[in-house]
Design a protein around this motif. Structure first.
Motif, PDB file in Angstrom:
ATOM      1  N   TRP A   1      44.985  -9.822  64.690  1.00 37.58           N
ATOM      2  CA  TRP A   1      45.169  -8.585  63.936  1.00 37.58           C
ATOM      3  C   TRP A   1      44.363  -8.661  62.634  1.00 37.58           C
TER       4      TRP A   1
ATOM      5  N   ARG B   1      46.298  -3.968  61.669  1.00 36.64           N
ATOM      6  CA  ARG B   1      45.862  -3.129  62.772  1.00 36.64           C
ATOM      7  C   ARG B   1      45.095  -3.971  63.782  1.00 36.64           C
TER       8      ARG B   1
ATOM      9  N   THR C   1      44.782   1.439  69.995  1.00 35.77           N
ATOM     10  CA  THR C   1      44.737   1.141  68.560  1.00 35.77           C
ATOM     11  C   THR C   1      46.169   1.037  68.047  1.00 35.77           C
TER      12      THR C   1
ATOM     13  N   GLN D   1      48.837  -0.098  64.918  1.00 42.06           N
ATOM     14  CA  GLN D   1      48.970  -0.272  63.476  1.00 42.06           C
ATOM     15  C   GLN D   1      50.387  -0.742  63.161  1.00 42.06           C
TER      16      GLN D   1
ATOM     17  N   ALA E   1      40.980  -1.228  66.575  1.00 40.95           N
ATOM     18  CA  ALA E   1      40.371  -0.064  65.915  1.00 40.95           C
ATOM     19  C   ALA E   1      39.061   0.342  66.585  1.00 40.95           C
TER      20      ALA E   1
END
Length: 431
Positions: free
Chosen positions: A140, A152, A390, A392, A155
């Motif tokens: 991450w 995140r 993606t 988060q 991405a």
């Protein structure tokens, strides 16, 4: 203006244009392309296509060259503009937003997210540090702050839709360029003959000579494969010494690419028949197709009298024969085998010495092919990236309350993330 741009970049319009382009491509597959006007009149005047379009209608609607027609190129341009505007208005801002870090500073903000957990711990700050280390170990990206962090992963998946749009636009530019600037030439060549390709100044760019041609047939006599032995002689008006020639072999599904041009083994035909009348020398006479007798039937009409009367038709459908002789009244007068003995036809000893097959070569130069392949590659890469979810994650420590608040978001496959987050917190608590 804004309403017009919004309409052009609308997803429903793009889907409609894709459907129209798919239908147009189907028409280009069903209707023979880039043939002579006489063929369309001969085929469709008697039996209109779909019962509606005769030869004149097909030519007027440009269905004889769908992929280079003005309306098809207009559809491609319209779709390209729609994709560009959609990328500019939606995909690019979405990518920029995905690359920006969002900083949540209060537990109340985290409680409103889809996935939210609160852990009770003796040292919330230490648990936050351990969570940061654990996330870093798992790949991450982590942005730490005092008593909180943001993380995140995946991405790069947000780049996928933008690449798909870019790939489609590049593909359509390549297709349009190839349709407008490409060259296409289809010819039948008999062994020993050659074809010269010249530029606009009349200078020979390439000479293609057919040195040999063979047809491979199955036990039932049906053609399975065609092979042509070609001699390629490049032409360069500025060269003091002629460039060396090369010999290549092509067959169906195995084309030749040479100096930006592709040579396909497209078809076959019968070019000439070698006949001997009595004790005369062997005569090589050209054959012509007789579509009224069948799909692949060639023949020649021979007079049997000095005044040209009492003609006979020699017809055949294979270089192996047999050759059937018909009278003017369509009666069978005899059958001959190429290379066999003579037979008396209408009072004349006639022998078929051989049949000369012709190779159907298709020569294409398409400058848009590299762009088409590049567009496919970009679109496939974008599609693969689009599959990446993606994710988060945010965490806020409250040392005085001995609590650690953790919450997360995911743009796809939320169910998998809803299982991953509790497993991550369980591992964190177990140390």
């Amino acid at each position: 203006m804004k309403r017009l741009i919004a309409w052009i970049s609308d997803l429903r319009l793009a889907i409609g244009l894709l459907i129209l382009i798919a239908i147009a491509s189907g028409l280009g597959t069903l209707v023979p392309q880039q043939e002579s006007a006489e063929l369309y009149h001969r085929v469709y005047d008697a039996q209109p296509w779909l019962g509606l379009l005769n030869g004149n209608a097909i030519l007027r609607l440009q269905l004889d060259h769908v992929y280079s027609s003005s309306w098809f190129l207009g559809l491609l341009a319209w779709l390209g503009l729609s994709l560009i505007l959609c990328s500019w208005r939606r995909q690019w801002p979405a990518l920029q937003a995905a690359l920006r870090w969002i900083d949540y500073s209060s537990p109340r903000q985290l409680s409103k997210l889809n996935l939210a957990e609160t852990l009770s711990c003796s040292d919330a700050s230490q648990e936050l540090q351990r969570l940061e280390d654990l996330l870093s170990q798992r790949g991450w990206q982590v942005q730490p702050h005092p008593d909180r962090l943001a993380a995140r992963r995946g991405a790069s998946g947000r780049v996928g839709p933008l690449l798909v749009h870019a790939g489609l636009v590049v593909l359509m530019v390549g297709a349009a360029w190839g349709a407008l600037a490409g060259q296409r030439l289809e010819r039948f060549l008999a062994p020993g003959n050659e074809l010269e390709l010249v530029n606009r100044r009349g200078e020979t760019q390439l000479t293609v000579a057919l040195e040999g041609f063979g047809i491979e047939r199955d036990p039932a006599g049906r053609p399975e494969q065609f092979r042509s032995q070609l001699r390629l002689q490049p032409g360069d008006p500025n060269a003091a010494v002629p460039l060396p020639a090369s010999t290549e072999t092509i067959s169906v599904n195995h084309p030749l690419r040479f100096q930006g041009m592709t040579v396909y083994q497209a078809d076959w035909a019968l070019a000439a028949i070698q006949v001997q009348l009595g004790q005369s020398p062997i005569l090589e006479l050209p054959l012509q197709s007789f579509p009224q007798l069948g799909d692949q039937v060639w023949g020649i009409v021979l007079p049997t009298r000095p005044d040209g009367s009492n003609p006979v038709l020699l017809a055949l459908s294979s270089e192996q024969g047999p050759v059937t002789a018909y009278s003017a009244e369509a009666e069978i007068l005899g059958t001959l085998v190429p290379g066999g003995g003579p037979a008396e036809i209408a009072g004349i000893p006639l022998r078929i010495a051989g049949v000369v097959p012709a190779s159907g070569l298709l020569l294409k130069r398409d400058p848009g092919v590299p762009l088409v392949y590049a567009g496919f590659a970009i679109a496939l890469a974008g599609g693969a990236l689009s599959l990446i979810a993606t994710r988060q994650l945010w965490a806020i420590a409250e040392p005085k309350q001995h609590k650690l608040h953790v919450a997360g978001l995911c743009n796809r496959n939320l169910a998998a993330f809803s299982r991953e987050l509790p497993a991550l917190l369980t591992e964190l608590q177990q140390g």
